[in-house]
Design a protein around this motif. Structure first.
Motif, PDB file in Angstrom:
ATOM      1  N   VAL A 137     -10.653 157.955 -84.147  1.00 31.61           N
ATOM      2  CA  VAL A 137      -9.245 158.322 -84.338  1.00 31.61           C
ATOM      3  C   VAL A 137      -8.675 157.831 -85.665  1.00 31.61           C
ATOM      4  CG1 VAL A 137      -8.664 158.402 -81.891  1.00 31.61           C
ATOM      5  CG2 VAL A 137      -8.449 156.238 -83.133  1.00 31.61           C
ATOM      6  N   MET A 170     -17.007 162.381 -76.351  1.00 35.13           N
ATOM      7  CA  MET A 170     -15.718 161.705 -76.352  1.00 35.13           C
ATOM      8  C   MET A 170     -15.385 161.229 -77.769  1.00 35.13           C
ATOM      9  SD  MET A 170     -16.972 158.157 -74.499  1.00 35.13           S
ATOM     10  CE  MET A 170     -15.299 157.526 -74.314  1.00 35.13           C
ATOM     11  N   HIS A 171     -14.145 160.844 -77.961  1.00 39.69           N
ATOM     12  CA  HIS A 171     -13.772 160.240 -79.242  1.00 39.69           C
ATOM     13  C   HIS A 171     -13.680 158.729 -79.072  1.00 39.69           C
ATOM     14  CE1 HIS A 171      -9.753 160.381 -77.346  1.00 39.69           C
ATOM     15  NE2 HIS A 171      -9.488 159.334 -78.107  1.00 39.69           N
ATOM     16  N   SER A 172     -13.655 158.032 -80.193  1.00 38.52           N
ATOM     17  CA  SER A 172     -13.443 156.582 -80.177  1.00 38.52           C
ATOM     18  C   SER A 172     -11.995 156.283 -80.518  1.00 38.52           C
ATOM     19  CB  SER A 172     -14.357 155.885 -81.187  1.00 38.52           C
ATOM     20  OG  SER A 172     -14.006 154.516 -81.290  1.00 38.52           O
ATOM     21  N   GLY A 173     -11.345 155.526 -79.648  1.00 43.28           N
ATOM     22  CA  GLY A 173      -9.962 155.125 -79.906  1.00 43.28           C
ATOM     23  C   GLY A 173      -9.855 153.839 -80.693  1.00 43.28           C
ATOM     24  N   ARG A 183      -2.216 156.856 -82.639  1.00 45.37           N
ATOM     25  CA  ARG A 183      -3.575 157.280 -82.966  1.00 45.37           C
ATOM     26  C   ARG A 183      -3.837 158.698 -82.450  1.00 45.37           C
ATOM     27  NH1 ARG A 183      -7.099 151.684 -82.242  1.00 45.37           N
ATOM     28  NH2 ARG A 183      -5.319 150.265 -82.518  1.00 45.37           N
ATOM     29  N   HIS A 184      -4.638 159.424 -83.217  1.00 44.64           N
ATOM     30  CA  HIS A 184      -5.020 160.779 -82.831  1.00 44.64           C
ATOM     31  C   HIS A 184      -6.277 161.145 -83.609  1.00 44.64           C
ATOM     32  CE1 HIS A 184      -4.748 165.021 -81.790  1.00 44.64           C
ATOM     33  NE2 HIS A 184      -3.653 164.810 -81.081  1.00 44.64           N
ATOM     34  N   THR A 185      -7.069 162.055 -83.066  1.00 45.28           N
ATOM     35  CA  THR A 185      -8.281 162.488 -83.751  1.00 45.28           C
ATOM     36  C   THR A 185      -8.018 163.568 -84.794  1.00 45.28           C
ATOM     37  OG1 THR A 185      -8.682 164.072 -81.959  1.00 45.28           O
ATOM     38  CG2 THR A 185      -9.798 161.939 -81.807  1.00 45.28           C
ATOM     39  N   VAL A 206     -13.095 154.828 -69.878  1.00 46.56           N
ATOM     40  CA  VAL A 206     -13.321 156.246 -69.590  1.00 46.56           C
ATOM     41  C   VAL A 206     -14.696 156.473 -68.967  1.00 46.56           C
ATOM     42  CG1 VAL A 206     -13.561 158.548 -70.592  1.00 46.56           C
ATOM     43  CG2 VAL A 206     -11.719 157.039 -71.369  1.00 46.56           C
ATOM     44  N   GLU A 264      -3.731 163.414 -74.148  1.00 40.68           N
ATOM     45  CA  GLU A 264      -4.917 163.033 -74.925  1.00 40.68           C
ATOM     46  C   GLU A 264      -5.230 164.060 -76.000  1.00 40.68           C
ATOM     47  OE1 GLU A 264      -8.300 162.299 -72.455  1.00 40.68           O
ATOM     48  OE2 GLU A 264      -7.224 160.942 -71.129  1.00 40.68           O
ATOM     49  N   PRO A 265      -5.746 163.580 -77.155  1.00 38.42           N
ATOM     50  CA  PRO A 265      -6.146 162.206 -77.464  1.00 38.42           C
ATOM     51  C   PRO A 265      -5.057 161.367 -78.139  1.00 38.42           C
ATOM     52  CG  PRO A 265      -6.965 163.660 -79.166  1.00 38.42           C
ATOM     53  CD  PRO A 265      -6.239 164.540 -78.185  1.00 38.42           C
TER      54      PRO A 265
END
Length: 410
Positions: free
Chosen positions: A210, A351-354, A287-289, A195, A257-258
């Motif tokens: 996530v 941003m988030h971490s996947g 996966r999801h936040t 990203v 996303e996410p």
């Protein structure tokens, strides 16, 4: 700047050389000789810049600069020292190197901090040698139990306990108190995705890690002759799986996303050219936040799977074997990172971490935040893993700016 460039290059090369694998990359596994060499090497570097060092009982390493005004308030940064097999030169260990360099730079420029600064080089995160992950961070909060590892062994049959004691470490004492002085933890890590690179950003300020659900699913139809069984009488498990896979991924793409959904492993039986497959084992990773969104989507997919199996006259077994909740990062430290980045003119995004990190274990106990730097091509856990030097340097500078705000200001 030139000096920091040089120090980043030299330290990354030094640490990735410990356990350099003849086939490429770095292999440094919990409690092996290269792991011990790396931990002792980091210890020596921390002592060279005046830090007081110590190991805890299981092998986490700490380097400390005492605070002048609030010594019992500790600001901590670091990551894990172990690698995957044939891993890259940055994952985990860059977080240790960056914390060391950031605190070295802060001492040289500003002297003693008001609050204590501490580097942590955690014993283990990857689960690459033994079937247990986050051994280092879980031990900080007594979340790892002796019984979890008493009977496990590595791929060569070496028992966890024997390896630990051979390296000079042992289990924590059962009555050992959890530290209450740590007021903030900041971990810097490579993104392990593409990203930041695609959006041409030098730094990511991570807002959450996530949640993950992982399943093993078995579809049971009926194996039969590929030539003599008419299409309308078949109970083709691969066909049923294909409908599940296609329908589920289509729904995931609509949500976007996410949310991410992966069917990563597929094993049809009997897996031969002239037999209608009667069984398919497959995995699903979602996966999801947001926990509610993750629960809602996976519940819908599970219901779809059961309906498809029933319509095709098949049995289905669904085993949810991992159910990790999303972990938000601390909003106050996120604000510190954003303000420090804005002030320095850093090209960043939130941003988030996947992927999972030590920070997800630490965050429920201590205010925690993460900084990402780009991964070239999104490649990680691979000898080709790399980040452009200017981005690594920008990451160290961002970490230092955040640590300054947390440890040097009132």
């Amino acid at each position: 700047m030139v000096q920091l460039d040089k120090e980043v290059l030299e330290n990354v090369a030094w640490i990735s050389g410990i356990g350099a694998d003849p086939t490429g990359g770095t292999t440094r596994l919990l409690y092996d000789e290269t792991w011990l060499e790396a931990q002792n090497g980091v210890k020596a570097k921390l002592e060279e810049i005046g830090m007081a060092t110590k190991f805890d009982r299981i092998g986490n390493l700490f380097g400390r600069i005492e605070g002048s005004r609030y010594p019992n308030e500790t600001i901590m940064s670091g990551s894990h020292i172990d690698t995957v097999v044939n891993g890259g030169k940055l994952d985990g260990q860059f977080g240790v190197v960056a914390a060391y360099l950031a605190m070295k730079m802060l001492q040289e420029e500003h002297g003693q901090p008001l609050r204590s600064l501490e580097v942590i080089s955690m014993a283990e995160e990857e689960g690459s040698r033994f079937p247990f992950a986050f051994w280092g961070s879980k031990n900080l909060f007594n979340e790892a139990k002796k019984e979890d590892v008493m009977d496990i062994a590595d791929f060569n049959g070496v028992k966890f306990v024997d390896a630990m004691r051979q390296a000079g470490f042992d289990f924590k004492k059962e009555d050992e108190a959890i530290r209450e002085d740590i007021k903030a933890f900041v971990e810097i890590h490579i993104e392990q995705g593409n990203v930041l690179e695609m959006e041409q950003k030098s730094v990511g300020v991570v807002t959450s890690i996530v949640g993950q659900k992982r399943y093993t699913i078995v579809l049971k139809g009926e194996a039969n002759h590929a030539g003599t069984t008419p299409m309308k009488y078949r109970k083709d498990a691969v066909y049923a799986f294909s409908k599940i896979c296609s329908q589920s991924i289509d729904k995931a793409r609509v949500i976007g996303e996410p949310l991410v959904l992966t069917f990563g492993k597929v094993e049809p039986k009997p897996n031969t050219v002239n037999v209608v497959p009667g069984e398919v084992l497959f995995t699903m990773d979602c996966r999801h936040t947001d926990q509610a969104a993750l629960n809602d989507f996976t519940a819908e997919v599970e219901a779809d799977m059961k309906q498809i199996a029933a319509e095709m006259g098949m049995k289905i077994e669904i085993d949810l074997w991992m159910n990790e909740p999303p972990v938000p990062m601390d909003t106050e430290i996120i604000d510190v990172l954003k303000k420090a980045s804005d002030k320095a003119g850093v090209n960043y995004r939130t941003m988030h971490s996947g992927a999972g990190h030590d920070s997800q274990i630490i965050a429920p106990h201590i205010p925690t935040a993460m900084i990402f730097v780009p991964s070239i091509g999104g490649i990680s856990h691979n000898p080709a893993e790399d980040t452009e030097l200017p981005d690594l340097v920008e990451g160290v500078k961002t970490l230092a700016a955040a640590l300054y705000e947390l440890a040097y200001t009132e």
